[in-house]
Design an enzyme around this catalytic site. Structure first.
Site, PDB file in Angstrom:
ATOM      1  N   LYS A  54       0.694  -1.136   0.182  1.00  0.00           N
ATOM      2  CA  LYS A  54       0.056  -0.070   0.120  1.00  0.00           C
ATOM      3  C   LYS A  54       0.940   1.302   0.225  1.00  0.00           C
ATOM      4  O   LYS A  54       1.967   1.286   0.683  1.00  0.00           O
ATOM      5  CB  LYS A  54      -0.910  -0.035   1.144  1.00  0.00           C
ATOM      6  CG  LYS A  54      -1.967   1.055   1.310  1.00  0.00           C
ATOM      7  CD  LYS A  54      -3.026   0.820   2.392  1.00  0.00           C
ATOM      8  CE  LYS A  54      -4.124   1.686   2.692  1.00  0.00           C
ATOM      9  NZ  LYS A  54      -5.068   1.655   3.860  1.00  0.00           N
ATOM     10  N   SER A 129      -9.649   1.721   2.974  1.00  0.00           N
ATOM     11  CA  SER A 129      -8.518   2.413   2.212  1.00  0.00           C
ATOM     12  C   SER A 129      -7.453   1.644   1.350  1.00  0.00           C
ATOM     13  O   SER A 129      -6.859   1.917   0.339  1.00  0.00           O
ATOM     14  CB  SER A 129      -8.017   3.387   2.932  1.00  0.00           C
ATOM     15  OG  SER A 129      -6.993   3.027   3.971  1.00  0.00           O
ATOM     16  N   SER A 153      -9.788  -0.405   7.079  1.00  0.00           N
ATOM     17  CA  SER A 153      -8.968  -0.234   5.759  1.00  0.00           C
ATOM     18  C   SER A 153      -8.523  -1.513   5.260  1.00  0.00           C
ATOM     19  O   SER A 153      -8.253  -1.443   4.067  1.00  0.00           O
ATOM     20  CB  SER A 153      -8.086   0.674   5.711  1.00  0.00           C
ATOM     21  OG  SER A 153      -8.649   2.151   5.854  1.00  0.00           O
TER      22      SER A 153
END
Length: 473
Positions: A54, A129, A153
């Protein structure tokens, strides 16, 4: 190893234009694989495994922008501690993956990379996210991936993309080199297509780091077993599972297909030998609202990360002032207007006090009912359509909208571990995730239960990535 890495890079080149999950490739990935092939490095547990990371996790020499167009040219000088540990275990970093700006959205849309799509249906959202990591792993563009979880997330994208997502106990994995959001809640963790893969990836990331004092508590208990040791069947037999019915109940706008899958999964757990006990947490909605800390401390925590990383901005308010945001970035704008020092907010101390109360309430359920885990759906809807999101379906400023019906805030705001694992699919083929919540530092118990839940659940159906040109699978 070079052949495996090359094959995944080719998949990214062929399929990611439709998903938009990858934001920056690691152009040294093939060189890294070649060094593994040369046999000059020890064979770690992740030897040659292609991993995506990420884009709010620092990678030396590879841009790290936390989803923000304003930070697109920021290149860290050093790896985050977890990335260092992955490389030491033999993993090959393929790419950085997309996320909404500073991880402050339930949806996969950022000022830096635009819209990320769900591989099960390109007209739908992969969840936020950790949107890019989830979409890439679900589509097979990487074997496994790393996300971060502050409010859900990891677990929301896992639910929407048919993956296993583990939110570890805070401090099991170092946050040094990871852009903070709510420091006491932030927890990096794995996203994978099976519990075994997620557990092996998690084990490689766990360890003491003097740059993150939270890792001290996680390092103190004797490990005894590794995550792989608990990958055994029959863990549900004799387990006492607390079903938090208030998080299973449907409200207007929830999807009955999700509720059906949840009930079928609960029935399977009972048939596997688990005892299911209906439990309740009085006043839970108010307690979650009062322990929502983003508007009280996220500005301080994000700014600390910006200064630490040498980013071109040191205050998120200055990034917002550039105007490089999307209209839907409501939370980010609100955080930018919040106090720089949370101690100037009288509600901050009360929020910390109530967080402790929330933790005690959960622990009390365990003690009263001798529980092995709490259980509920991660999200009460499947992946929403991009059209609905663009129309303000979950934008509370818009008429006829409502908050995202996620249950992931419970574990996050208590700073407890949780695992989301696929429970089945709705009638139109959209994945549904079941969540197991555990007590701090009992992560391996959750992994054991998730392993058995995976065993009794219909096999995960891989997405057939389709486009207007036909299938790319």
């Amino acid at each position: 190893m070079s052949e495996i890495v090359a094959a995944h890079l080719n998949l990214i080149e062929a399929q990611d234009p439709y998903l938009n999950s990858v934001v920056t490739l690691n152009h040294a990935a093939m060189d890294d694989a070649a060094r593994l092939d040369a046999g000059t490095t020890p064979r770690g547990t992740l030897f040659g495994v292609p991993v995506v990371i990420k884009d709010n996790i620092d990678t030396a020499g590879i841009a790290t922008a936390s989803g923000s167009a304003a930070l697109a040219s920021h290149v860290p000088a050093a790896d985050a501690h977890l990335v260092f540990r992955l490389r030491k275990a033999g993993a090959v970093i393929l790419a950085k993956t997309a996320l909404p700006d500073f991880a402050m959205s339930w949806h996969g849309n950022s000022s830096r990379s635009g819209v990320t799509r769900n591989p099960y249906d390109l007209s739908r959202d992969p969840g936020g996210s950790s949107s890019g990591t989830a979409a890439a792993v679900a589509a097979g563009l990487a074997m496994v991936g790393v996300g971060t979880d502050t409010g859900g997330s990891i677990r929301v994208p896992a639910s929407f993309c048919g993956l296993v997502g583990i939110r570890p106990t805070v401090g099991m994995v170092s946050r040094h080199g990871v852009t903070a959001l709510v420091r006491e809640q932030d927890s990096p963790g794995p996203l994978a297509r099976s519990v075994a893969d997620a557990a092996i990836l998690l084990e490689a990331m766990i360890g003491w780091d003097p740059d993150d004092p939270f890792t001290a508590l996680a390092a103190l208990p004797p490990h005894g077993r590794t995550a792989q040791d608990v990958l055994r069947p029959r863990a549900l037999r004799g387990a006492r599972i607390g079903v938090l019915r208030q998080l299973c109940a449907t409200a207007p706008g929830d999807d009955p297909g999700v509720a059906r899958v949840v009930e079928e999964s609960l029935t399977s757990m009972r048939e596997a030998g688990a005892s299911l006990i209906d439990v309740e947490m009085p006043g839970l909605p108010d307690l979650l609202q009062q322990t929502f800390m983003y508007l009280r401390q996220s500005r301080r925590d994000v700014n600390h990360s910006l200064r630490r990383s040498g980013a071109p901005f040191t205050d998120i308010a200055d990034i917002v002032a550039t105007g490089q945001l999307r209209p839907a970035d409501v939370l980010l704008r609100a955080v930018a207007k919040s106090p720089e020092d949370p101690h100037h907010d009288g509600a901050y101390g009360r929020g910390l006090e109530l967080r402790t109360h929330l933790q005690h309430q959960i622990a009390s359920l365990y003690a009263q009912h001798n529980l092995s885990a709490l259980c509920y759906p991660s999200v009460r809807v499947p992946a929403p359509s991009l059209t609905d999101i663009d129309g303000g379906a979950f934008d509370t400023r818009a008429p006829h909208s409502r908050p995202m019906p996620t249950n992931t805030l419970l574990a996050a705001q208590a700073a407890f571990p949780a695992v989301t694992t696929p429970a089945g699919s709705t009638s139109d083929g959209l994945p549904v995730g079941m969540e197991l919540l555990g007590l701090p530092h009992h992560d391996r118990n959750l992994i054991a239960l998730a392993t058995d839940l995976e065993r009794i659940t219909p096999a995960r159906i891989s997405p057939e990535l389709t486009t207007g040109l036909g299938s790319t699978a």
